[in-house]
Design an enzyme around this catalytic site. Structure first.
Site, PDB file in Angstrom:
ATOM      1  N   HIS A 105     -14.844  21.020   3.577  1.00 20.87           N
ATOM      2  CA  HIS A 105     -16.136  21.693   3.688  1.00 20.87           C
ATOM      3  C   HIS A 105     -16.291  22.495   4.974  1.00 20.87           C
ATOM      4  O   HIS A 105     -17.269  23.236   5.106  1.00 20.87           O
ATOM      5  CB  HIS A 105     -17.279  20.682   3.548  1.00 20.87           C
ATOM      6  N   ASP A 132     -24.378  17.517  -1.140  1.00 21.84           N
ATOM      7  CA  ASP A 132     -23.423  16.781  -0.309  1.00 21.84           C
ATOM      8  C   ASP A 132     -23.938  15.366  -0.072  1.00 21.84           C
ATOM      9  O   ASP A 132     -25.149  15.132  -0.064  1.00 21.84           O
ATOM     10  CB  ASP A 132     -23.293  17.512   1.038  1.00 21.84           C
ATOM     11  N   HIS A 134     -23.269  14.139   2.813  1.00 22.03           N
ATOM     12  CA  HIS A 134     -23.370  14.195   4.271  1.00 22.03           C
ATOM     13  C   HIS A 134     -24.160  15.422   4.711  1.00 22.03           C
ATOM     14  O   HIS A 134     -24.097  16.471   4.072  1.00 22.03           O
ATOM     15  CB  HIS A 134     -21.977  14.254   4.891  1.00 22.03           C
ATOM     16  N   ASP A 136     -23.575  17.088   7.487  1.00 16.62           N
ATOM     17  CA  ASP A 136     -22.638  18.031   8.132  1.00 16.62           C
ATOM     18  C   ASP A 136     -23.308  18.797   9.268  1.00 16.62           C
ATOM     19  O   ASP A 136     -23.088  19.999   9.443  1.00 16.62           O
ATOM     20  CB  ASP A 136     -22.048  18.994   7.099  1.00 16.62           C
ATOM     21  N   HIS A 149     -15.198  19.398   9.354  1.00 10.63           N
ATOM     22  CA  HIS A 149     -15.913  19.386   8.079  1.00 10.63           C
ATOM     23  C   HIS A 149     -17.236  18.627   8.176  1.00 10.63           C
ATOM     24  O   HIS A 149     -18.038  18.698   7.253  1.00 10.63           O
ATOM     25  CB  HIS A 149     -15.034  18.840   6.940  1.00 10.63           C
ATOM     26  N   ASP A 238     -20.198  20.190  -2.420  1.00 12.92           N
ATOM     27  CA  ASP A 238     -19.218  19.212  -1.967  1.00 12.92           C
ATOM     28  C   ASP A 238     -19.122  18.156  -3.060  1.00 12.92           C
ATOM     29  O   ASP A 238     -20.127  17.543  -3.433  1.00 12.92           O
ATOM     30  CB  ASP A 238     -19.686  18.586  -0.650  1.00 12.92           C
ATOM     31  N   ASP A 240     -18.220  15.234  -3.074  1.00 15.62           N
ATOM     32  CA  ASP A 240     -18.693  13.891  -2.740  1.00 15.62           C
ATOM     33  C   ASP A 240     -20.212  13.757  -2.850  1.00 15.62           C
ATOM     34  O   ASP A 240     -20.765  12.666  -2.654  1.00 15.62           O
ATOM     35  CB  ASP A 240     -18.169  13.412  -1.384  1.00 15.62           C
ATOM     36  N   GLU A 283     -13.927  19.857  -1.038  1.00 14.92           N
ATOM     37  CA  GLU A 283     -13.646  18.439  -0.793  1.00 14.92           C
ATOM     38  C   GLU A 283     -13.073  17.697  -1.999  1.00 14.92           C
ATOM     39  O   GLU A 283     -13.020  16.467  -2.005  1.00 14.92           O
ATOM     40  CB  GLU A 283     -14.885  17.701  -0.257  1.00 14.92           C
TER      41      GLU A 283
END
Length: 316
Positions: A105, A132, A134, A136, A149, A238, A240, A283
């Site tokens: 990412h 996502d 996260h 980030d 990332h 992303d 995830d 990702e």
């Protein structure tokens, strides 16, 4: 004609960026080919899109070194993102809808910087949906790992090394994005210092607690509110973002993500807006997947972004 039908005539370009230069686990470099094997181009063409596969970008190898001054592989990250920027910007100049196939990412930096530059030049508003697990939004001072990332949103908002924060070379200077242009969806793993920084900067975050409380429909209504014909919508997906029970092929699994149905609704509502104009898919890590299951799911969800719908009922 519904807004998303208008998009079907827009040429679409696939851009592979096979690197895990910003990640903490190896394997995301194989993501672009896994998406191709899962039939991404054919799936998009089945919805009337003209798809150009531009192949893979090339860039420096991953040296797999420890962080230096809070950043791992910064020179290589800069080089990869510059190449992504150039490729995405070129497709936007052609009037194409670019789809970045990552890769980790950190590459969202190059992709979104190109989109931001393009929007500034053509006078469009920009909205970014960051799907996502996260936020980030780390910096070199906050990050526990130095993996870039975990930093792209912060860098896009002007917090980071100039080689990354200035990538867009915005007219008049300044960061590629303002926090008010971003909506983060599905967040459920944030470092303590990062959490404070997110609140200080006023990012709009629809975390999993919020989605649990109000549902995906209301979440997406809020995330998409205010879009109009002069808005360019960029989705940074992303993988995830999804619950690892249905998408195990990622390097940073976090339990408790959106279910298949929640993810489908998210994508279908984005499609219904008719404003999708650029996309990252990042990702995906085939080395951690099971028989390319996660790539197949990602392609299924991307199809929904481009108009595939499970809706059967008609309005009375």
């Amino acid at each position: 004609m519904p807004p998303n039908a208008l998009r079907s005539a827009q040429p679409t370009s696939l851009i592979g960026a096979p690197t895990d230069i910003g990640a903490g686990a190896r394997g995301a470099s194989m993501g672009p080919e896994a998406l191709r094997v899962a039939g991404l181009q054919a799936a998009l063409e089945s919805h009337g899109l003209q798809v150009f596969d531009r192949g893979n970008l090339s860039g420096p190898a991953n040296p797999w070194q420890p962080p230096v001054d809070g950043y791992r592989h910064l020179p290589e990250v800069v080089e990869w993102n510059q190449r992504v920027f150039d490729a995405v910007y070129a497709e936007l100049q052609l009037g194409h809808l670019p789809i970045l196939l990552g890769g980790d990412h950190c590459l969202g930096l190059g992709s979104i910087s190109a989109v931001a530059r393009h929007c500034a030049e053509v006078g469009k508003k920009l909205r970014v949906l960051w799907l996502d697990a996260h936020a980030d939004f780390n910096t070199s001072a906050l990050t526990p790992s130095g993996n870039v990332h975990g930093m792209p949103v912060a860098c896009l908002c002007g917090f980071g090394p100039e080689a990354l924060t200035g990538l867009a070379r915005m007219p008049g200077g300044g960061a590629a994005l303002r926090p008010s242009q971003i909506r983060q969806i599905g967040i459920r793993s944030v470092d303590a210092g990062e959490k404070r920084f997110v609140h200080e900067q006023g990012l709009e975050v629809f975390d999993m607690r919020y989605i649990d409380e109000v549902g995906m429909r209301q979440t997406m209504q809020q995330a998409l509110a205010g879009l109009d014909a002069h808005t360019h919508l960029h989705v940074s997906f992303d993988v995830d973002f999804l619950d690892p029970d249905i998408a195990p092929g990622v390097g940073t699994t976090v339990p408790g993500g959106p279910t298949y149905r929640e993810a489908q609704l998210c994508m279908e509502m984005i499609a219904d807006s008719g404003r999708l104009a650029s996309l990252d898919i990042v990702e995906l890590n085939p080395a951690l997947d099971v028989r390319n299951r996660t790539a197949v799911l990602a392609v299924d969800l991307v199809e929904s972004l481009f108009g595939k719908s499970t809706l059967m009922r008609t309005s009375p």
